[in-house]
Enzyme design. Sequence first.
Site, PDB file in Angstrom:
ATOM      1  N   LYS A   1      -3.711  -5.597 -17.806  1.00  0.00           N
ATOM      2  CA  LYS A   1      -5.029  -4.983 -17.965  1.00  0.00           C
ATOM      3  C   LYS A   1      -5.715  -5.492 -19.230  1.00  0.00           C
ATOM      4  O   LYS A   1      -6.865  -5.933 -19.210  1.00  0.00           O
ATOM      5  CB  LYS A   1      -4.862  -3.468 -18.074  1.00  0.00           C
ATOM      6  CG  LYS A   1      -5.449  -2.714 -16.905  1.00  0.00           C
ATOM      7  CD  LYS A   1      -5.143  -1.231 -17.041  1.00  0.00           C
ATOM      8  CE  LYS A   1      -4.436  -0.719 -15.798  1.00  0.00           C
ATOM      9  NZ  LYS A   1      -3.251   0.087 -16.108  1.00  0.00           N
TER      10      LYS A   1
ATOM     11  N   ARG B   1      -4.567   3.519 -21.839  1.00  0.00           N
ATOM     12  CA  ARG B   1      -3.825   3.092 -20.647  1.00  0.00           C
ATOM     13  C   ARG B   1      -2.598   2.275 -21.037  1.00  0.00           C
ATOM     14  O   ARG B   1      -2.616   1.520 -21.997  1.00  0.00           O
ATOM     15  CB  ARG B   1      -4.697   2.190 -19.759  1.00  0.00           C
ATOM     16  CG  ARG B   1      -5.845   2.865 -19.067  1.00  0.00           C
ATOM     17  CD  ARG B   1      -6.577   1.842 -18.215  1.00  0.00           C
ATOM     18  NE  ARG B   1      -7.431   2.484 -17.213  1.00  0.00           N
ATOM     19  CZ  ARG B   1      -8.740   2.686 -17.376  1.00  0.00           C
ATOM     20  NH1 ARG B   1      -9.336   2.324 -18.493  1.00  0.00           N
ATOM     21  NH2 ARG B   1      -9.440   3.272 -16.414  1.00  0.00           N
TER      22      ARG B   1
ATOM     23  N   GLY C   1       5.677   4.132 -12.328  1.00  0.00           N
ATOM     24  CA  GLY C   1       6.688   4.959 -12.978  1.00  0.00           C
ATOM     25  C   GLY C   1       6.373   5.210 -14.441  1.00  0.00           C
ATOM     26  O   GLY C   1       6.955   6.079 -15.069  1.00  0.00           O
TER      27      GLY C   1
ATOM     28  N   MET D   1       3.539   5.961 -17.719  1.00  0.00           N
ATOM     29  CA  MET D   1       2.310   6.703 -17.933  1.00  0.00           C
ATOM     30  C   MET D   1       1.149   5.812 -17.538  1.00  0.00           C
ATOM     31  O   MET D   1       1.123   4.635 -17.878  1.00  0.00           O
ATOM     32  CB  MET D   1       2.175   7.082 -19.406  1.00  0.00           C
ATOM     33  CG  MET D   1       1.125   8.162 -19.605  1.00  0.00           C
ATOM     34  SD  MET D   1       0.476   8.208 -21.270  1.00  0.00           S
ATOM     35  CE  MET D   1      -0.918   7.098 -21.092  1.00  0.00           C
TER      36      MET D   1
ATOM     37  N   ARG E   1      -9.220  -7.812 -10.951  1.00  0.00           N
ATOM     38  CA  ARG E   1      -7.901  -8.345 -10.617  1.00  0.00           C
ATOM     39  C   ARG E   1      -8.023  -9.083  -9.292  1.00  0.00           C
ATOM     40  O   ARG E   1      -8.994  -8.881  -8.562  1.00  0.00           O
ATOM     41  CB  ARG E   1      -6.857  -7.231 -10.519  1.00  0.00           C
ATOM     42  CG  ARG E   1      -7.209  -6.188  -9.508  1.00  0.00           C
ATOM     43  CD  ARG E   1      -6.222  -5.036  -9.531  1.00  0.00           C
ATOM     44  NE  ARG E   1      -6.723  -3.961  -8.693  1.00  0.00           N
ATOM     45  CZ  ARG E   1      -6.204  -2.741  -8.665  1.00  0.00           C
ATOM     46  NH1 ARG E   1      -5.193  -2.435  -9.446  1.00  0.00           N
ATOM     47  NH2 ARG E   1      -6.701  -1.826  -7.864  1.00  0.00           N
TER      48      ARG E   1
ATOM     49  N   HIS F   1      21.884  -7.620  16.737  1.00  0.00           N
ATOM     50  CA  HIS F   1      21.709  -8.494  17.900  1.00  0.00           C
ATOM     51  C   HIS F   1      20.294  -8.410  18.448  1.00  0.00           C
ATOM     52  O   HIS F   1      19.617  -9.419  18.661  1.00  0.00           O
ATOM     53  CB  HIS F   1      22.723  -8.105  18.983  1.00  0.00           C
ATOM     54  CG  HIS F   1      22.619  -8.938  20.228  1.00  0.00           C
ATOM     55  ND1 HIS F   1      21.890  -8.537  21.321  1.00  0.00           N
ATOM     56  CD2 HIS F   1      23.126 -10.153  20.518  1.00  0.00           C
ATOM     57  CE1 HIS F   1      21.978  -9.467  22.248  1.00  0.00           C
ATOM     58  NE2 HIS F   1      22.721 -10.460  21.801  1.00  0.00           N
TER      59      HIS F   1
ATOM     60  N   SER G   1      24.853 -29.239  10.026  1.00  0.00           N
ATOM     61  CA  SER G   1      23.822 -28.210  10.103  1.00  0.00           C
ATOM     62  C   SER G   1      24.443 -26.944   9.523  1.00  0.00           C
ATOM     63  O   SER G   1      25.488 -26.490   9.992  1.00  0.00           O
ATOM     64  CB  SER G   1      23.408 -27.997  11.554  1.00  0.00           C
ATOM     65  OG  SER G   1      22.471 -26.949  11.623  1.00  0.00           O
TER      66      SER G   1
ATOM     67  N   CYS H   1      20.383 -24.083  10.254  1.00  0.00           N
ATOM     68  CA  CYS H   1      19.957 -23.480  11.503  1.00  0.00           C
ATOM     69  C   CYS H   1      20.252 -21.988  11.548  1.00  0.00           C
ATOM     70  O   CYS H   1      20.165 -21.360  12.577  1.00  0.00           O
ATOM     71  CB  CYS H   1      20.598 -24.181  12.699  1.00  0.00           C
ATOM     72  SG  CYS H   1      22.387 -24.075  12.699  1.00  0.00           S
TER      73      CYS H   1
ATOM     74  N   TYR I   1      16.049 -31.102   7.116  1.00  0.00           N
ATOM     75  CA  TYR I   1      15.200 -30.227   7.920  1.00  0.00           C
ATOM     76  C   TYR I   1      15.687 -28.793   7.873  1.00  0.00           C
ATOM     77  O   TYR I   1      16.826 -28.523   7.492  1.00  0.00           O
ATOM     78  CB  TYR I   1      15.140 -30.712   9.387  1.00  0.00           C
ATOM     79  CG  TYR I   1      16.444 -30.560  10.141  1.00  0.00           C
ATOM     80  CD1 TYR I   1      16.784 -29.357  10.767  1.00  0.00           C
ATOM     81  CD2 TYR I   1      17.347 -31.608  10.221  1.00  0.00           C
ATOM     82  CE1 TYR I   1      17.981 -29.218  11.437  1.00  0.00           C
ATOM     83  CE2 TYR I   1      18.544 -31.480  10.886  1.00  0.00           C
ATOM     84  CZ  TYR I   1      18.865 -30.275  11.493  1.00  0.00           C
ATOM     85  OH  TYR I   1      20.052 -30.118  12.138  1.00  0.00           O
TER      86      TYR I   1
END
Lengths: 892, 892
Positions: free
Chosen positions: B26, B96, B105, B107, B353, B469, B778, B845, B865
């Site tokens: 900020k 702030r 969480g 102030m 922002r 699954h 692979s 894979c 790949y």
Amino acid sequence: MSKWVYSFGRNRSEGAAGMKALLGGKGANLAEMAALGLPVPPGFTITTEVCAFYYRHAKSYPPELRAQVAEALRAVEAEVGARFGDPARPLLVSVRSGAPVSMPGMMDTVLNLGLNDRTVEGLAAASDDRRFAFDSYRRFIQMYGDVVLGIDHYLFEQRLDEIKREHGVRFDNELGARALADLVASYKELVRRELGRDFPQDPEEQLWGAIGAVFGSWMNQRAQTYRKLHNIAADMGTAVTVQAMVFGNMGEDCATGVAFTRNPSTGERAYYGEYLVNAQGEDVVAGIRTPQPLTRAMAEASGGDPEASMEARLPHSFAELVAVFDRLERHYRDMQDIEFTVQRGRLYVLQTRTGKRTAAAALKIAVDMAEEGLIDRDRALLRIDPMALDQLLHPTLDPKAERRVIAKGLPASPGAVSGKVVMSAEEAERLAGQGEAVVLVRIETSPDDIHGMHAARGILTSRGGMTSHAAVVARGMGKPCVCGAGDLLISYEEQAFTAGGVRVRAGEVITIDGSTGEVMLGAVKTVDPQLSGDFATLMGWADAVRRLKVRTNAETPLDARTAVRFGCEGIGLCRTEHMFFQEDRIVAMREMILAADADGRRKALAKILPMQRADFVALFEIMGARPVTIRLLDPPLHEFLPHSESEIGEVAAAAGVEPRVVRRRLKELEEANPMLGLRGCRLGIVYPEIYEMQVQAIVEAALEVEARTGAAVVPEIMVPLVGSARELELVGERLRAVAERVMAERGRRIDYLVGTMIELPRAALRAGEIARHAAFFSFGTNDLTQMTLGLSRDDSGKFLDAYLEAGIFATDPFRSLDIDGVGELVRLACERGRDTRPDLKLGICGEHGGDPASIAFCEEVGLDYVSCSPYRVPIARLAAAQAVLRRRGARA
Amino acid sequence: MSKWVYSFGRNRSEGAAGMKALLGGKGANLAEMAALGLPVPPGFTITTEVCAFYYRHAKSYPPELRAQVAEALRAVEAEVGARFGDPARPLLVSVRSGAPVSMPGMMDTVLNLGLNDRTVEGLAAASDDRRFAFDSYRRFIQMYGDVVLGIDHYLFEQRLDEIKREHGVRFDNELGARALADLVASYKELVRRELGRDFPQDPEEQLWGAIGAVFGSWMNQRAQTYRKLHNIAADMGTAVTVQAMVFGNMGEDCATGVAFTRNPSTGERAYYGEYLVNAQGEDVVAGIRTPQPLTRAMAEASGGDPEASMEARLPHSFAELVAVFDRLERHYRDMQDIEFTVQRGRLYVLQTRTGKRTAAAALKIAVDMAEEGLIDRDRALLRIDPMALDQLLHPTLDPKAERRVIAKGLPASPGAVSGKVVMSAEEAERLAGQGEAVVLVRIETSPDDIHGMHAARGILTSRGGMTSHAAVVARGMGKPCVCGAGDLLISYEEQAFTAGGVRVRAGEVITIDGSTGEVMLGAVKTVDPQLSGDFATLMGWADAVRRLKVRTNAETPLDARTAVRFGCEGIGLCRTEHMFFQEDRIVAMREMILAADADGRRKALAKILPMQRADFVALFEIMGARPVTIRLLDPPLHEFLPHSESEIGEVAAAAGVEPRVVRRRLKELEEANPMLGLRGCRLGIVYPEIYEMQVQAIVEAALEVEARTGAAVVPEIMVPLVGSARELELVGERLRAVAERVMAERGRRIDYLVGTMIELPRAALRAGEIARHAAFFSFGTNDLTQMTLGLSRDDSGKFLDAYLEAGIFATDPFRSLDIDGVGELVRLACERGRDTRPDLKLGICGEHGGDPASIAFCEEVGLDYVSCSPYRVPIARLAAAQAVLRRRGARA
């Protein structure tokens, strides 16, 4: 010019025992004996380098070879006084293969080479025994036809049978000279028909044919497979030994025999062996005639006629033989196994090698020889196969007892035992409670059966491998076990099994031999182990040498006491879950599992606490100041729940809930792959109260025992299945909080360690971080092997054999550590762990902790201790000493 | 002297956007805007270093701090023309917290600080609005009392309710000045009663109290937990920003609002936002008054009154705002989310922002900005969260449609779909065959259900995690799936489920949203995905940048075609076993499994051969010259066998055997841990004929397609679950023999590769040797993760949450690769494999092949790949490009 041929004989011997790589085992030992001046028939060896040349050069020989063979042959002729192919005084030779390591599957031997239609007459004349000459000739054709010419052995047998029928005789040795001449003719006709050419009459051609056959056999399928299985390099090659024949069957002043320089069965320092007058070597083995004992003493001991012994009948040759015995044993510094022949009153030694022996004999011989000053203690230690010790620690079958074997399984845990067949753990416990000896027979066992396994004298299963539950637990308990006896058809309903055509009902007596895997009907007499003074002596020498400590895996007072008796130096793995299966605890355990919340679980755990504390008190009292590593609860909770409907009913009633609640919980806890599920420290994270109870019990017990006995008890609390530093940090914090609370309450402190098992590949990889929270690592190599190889111990039995056969596994990776795979992770974890914490204590508590090859690896990577089942403790002590000696040897 | 305080305002701004670590997000942005000359109320920021000092020095401040704060405060007073605590012209400020990263969480904010019994009168006079002044004062006491003094929020609410009751009003804003004064008195009395002292009247004391509360909140429990979970270092600290208050509620020339520089929903380049005349920021959010649209265009689009827009009502301020928009977007080069206030005709910007946006908007904004020249293409690529693309590829719920949510599960596979409930795979297939849209509802799914999953439009399960699954298969199929909806009570017997108090019978219609996990009653309208030109444009840019190829995991023609449409460059994993579950094959498959010997198996396999060949023909035709990696049979055979008694009967009848034969075979094949059992290449070694059939089908299909289409088909045959070089050598030899035979028969050749999956830790360790027999690796990271972590994908759901909460796992290791553990093995295998064979082709894979973080790792270790399910292909293309750009950035 390259030297391809090495001669041996009375006048010169160009080889030595150390040249096995070049001359093969046989050739090197013959050369050594010749050099020692022992009476060896002369001969020569064509080196393994010729074999290599042969395969590199399209199966041709070095150009110089023929001349070198001819020259060596001339030397043999000169010494023997006969000539190769001479019709009057023919030299006959044997041709043998000889690789640097003993290797079945290759061509073995061709005897009597040099015989043909003319020399056979010369042999008949020289021996004055026409029958002998033609018998030798027909044997030669048969052997040569089979192994060199490749004619099916069976065809020769057929011809032999025909001739026996024609001459109306039953046994080979009833055939006379004429019949044998007929047989020779028939054999030659057979060769002609099969090959389209005559049996070679030229001894030179015979010799080169045999040499070629030896080299050819090096690459045959069986030999290749054997090499692959045993990791033998193909370029090692084989040698060929050609040696003058001698005959023990040329009359009553001839003999042949096999002898040992000491008793290979007991190790006693006494000559030992058998011989036959007027016989050939193969007759001793064939069993057509009964061999006679070598010495008067042997004859007397077996109730035979001392005058039939060689000592009595051929005293001169016997005296020569005794001299050979002493010479060879002093020279080789080990008990020798010798083949000899007496030809017309003259002794010849045909082979010597280190003799095989029983475990008891090995022990006695090693200790005796060290005390005789023949070898030093280090060498004595290296002489004993540690695994063989196992045979000495258990009862064995009386070798004289009769037995009826009805099935054979895997020799899963050594020892022989008889007992009534029982087919459930409950029945085992009940009958054992009445003092009955029982053998528990199950298709397979599960943790539910532990109490029955404890009660039984032995365990027999029809399913499961060497590392199945039954096998592992039985070995841990030191109880005989035969497992995976697939021929057993077990019916629990009928309370009976059938095997080998026999039906055995519960209550009938059987005997099992866990050292051989045999299952026998009725009670077979057994002999108790005699832990003689030699055993203690050798163990003492081992202890003086070894660096690794040896602990045991034990949770019962019985196991702990056994292990202490066997010399363990602590407990490396106390599996607390085994304690939960006992009748009084399993109820509370199930109540805990069925509880709806942490409070419910705590209530049930409070019931277990005093029992668990009492367990630890008992262990600490037995172990005294020896360290005790206690593994917190590890298995998935469903292992503690019942599975049959009736048991579910009982549990529900005991817990005061509906059976469907139990069934639902069972369903909830079900896992597709329990090995990879909610177990180990995952339980400690999801249900912290379980570990809290266990730590409370440990610390309270330690305080109690310390107060009572004054021994400085140091529990080592082990957190299982850790995969990341954060897990151990979290669990460790909680454990320490409980320990501190208990100690604060009692106002006294004890020392304790918190450490972890390294049993996941990830734990090994992250060992550097994990060591920040661990005072010790214990390698749980059973699980580490399962995870690293992706191989379930319970399920791999189905394809393990295929994998061993295909040479994928050299050994069962659950018996001997997979050093290339799992070993790399262990090594890595040791390095990374010690980088973080140089004083990290390192041990192993998997089954591998009792395996000699794995122990050698543990020595190499610098573990502090190994832990194994009680009956493996002596094995580990010896193996640890050997590991030190071998490394010292390798460095020197 | 250390600098602890940084001022910002019209005349000087000591900070900048890049100083977030020192000033918090900020503070840094406010300083940046002030420096840009934008109308920001002046203020100052106390640095995060003060926070660090505070905790290192027993919660005390640096000695210089008070003077620096006083000086900064004087600068604010000078700019605003008011004085802190001045009864006539009081300066009010907001206080702030502001950490370098957004962190709940802590102030948050105290507004109107500086008010007391005297200054409130000054404010009333200055604003000429007594009600406003007292409303501000009571809000201040309430906020300060709660967050600084620690008085329960609820107590203030009670007092407010009392006053409202006393004054007979219902809403807060109906309270007049007198009532609010009463409320202030009541609040002060409350503070006195709770704390035993008066509410602080001294503005200095108020200010330091608030500063202390911000620093104190840095270490509160919630903030600590949040940091632990998100791996945020505790020593980062928070800054405190103090800023002059401005008021949008001082009359009709005042306003407050929230605005975006572009449409955050569509990405359209149009100002977007809401405002309220004469209101405070919280009123816009609170919903008591309905905010008005920012622009005429927005009002028109929503059917509202254009004259109510800010553009119409406050044209001067709106023009100023537009200038701010343009300035900020040009400056930050991204769409901004802005809070503003107009105080008496003067615009103030309170915050800017980067604005949050939908996936569609993100895509459009990135492409537009690149085409506008505001950013380059690389930056455009980095702007898009690859995972967000998934939302664009599936139908979504019409945001305007009404819905009744009855349960919520895990968002397992994105997309929304409606259909009739069916509760078995068979029923799904039957109804789908009749053209019905169905949703398959199961407790969990198994491979037996594959055909039903194919037939269904969506899948809903009550059990199983994101990698169950159902989830894995559904994602693979690109079908919406909600899984693990634990509230669903499913009864197959009753063919119904209950959820959220509703009972739904089979046949009734439900809607599931796999992007949110919601289950809704009835049909909810959905919107089809619009793959706009922007999508194609961005993908094109990604393709130009990325190095990694992107393949797909597919075995059906449907999947293969989908993946080609999404730009895949080959198949990286074709799981042949999925092909065996189809109705016509499963019969032959079961016959094969039940066969007594290899001949029987061959007979059954011969029936499967033509079907399997046809499968490959279809795939090769779709893929053309793109490589296709085919994994030989992998799962344990028991997965193909039935388990219910009726199915066992059917199979037995079909195979012509007794049901007990099937049951016995089932029992034989049963495994304790199938994941670690007889599967993968172990099947190929024990039953070589299976792989032989598969290779024959592959080679025949390739020859056929090549002959017909001319495309150079290059099948890559992949051997699964290899753990040692010898396994692959053995299997490879057999495969090549079959391939050679088939090619010799046909008289034509194709190119093909033989390679392996690296999915066992041991395979990774021994990769150097294995590469001798493999043309490609692979990485099967699903199984590699299971083995390395000892963690079953199916069973870990039960404790995964506990592990995520405890911070043991940062993410589910089956979704994002465990780089520290599994990653080390992958890296090692790459190195060792390429050492042996520099041209070794490397791919992945596992499910991780579609996860951006894992793809970045794949880029780093140099794989060739990645392969992922069809719907992940675009994600992977973008993630691969980002990986290149980030590495380039990191190197620069």
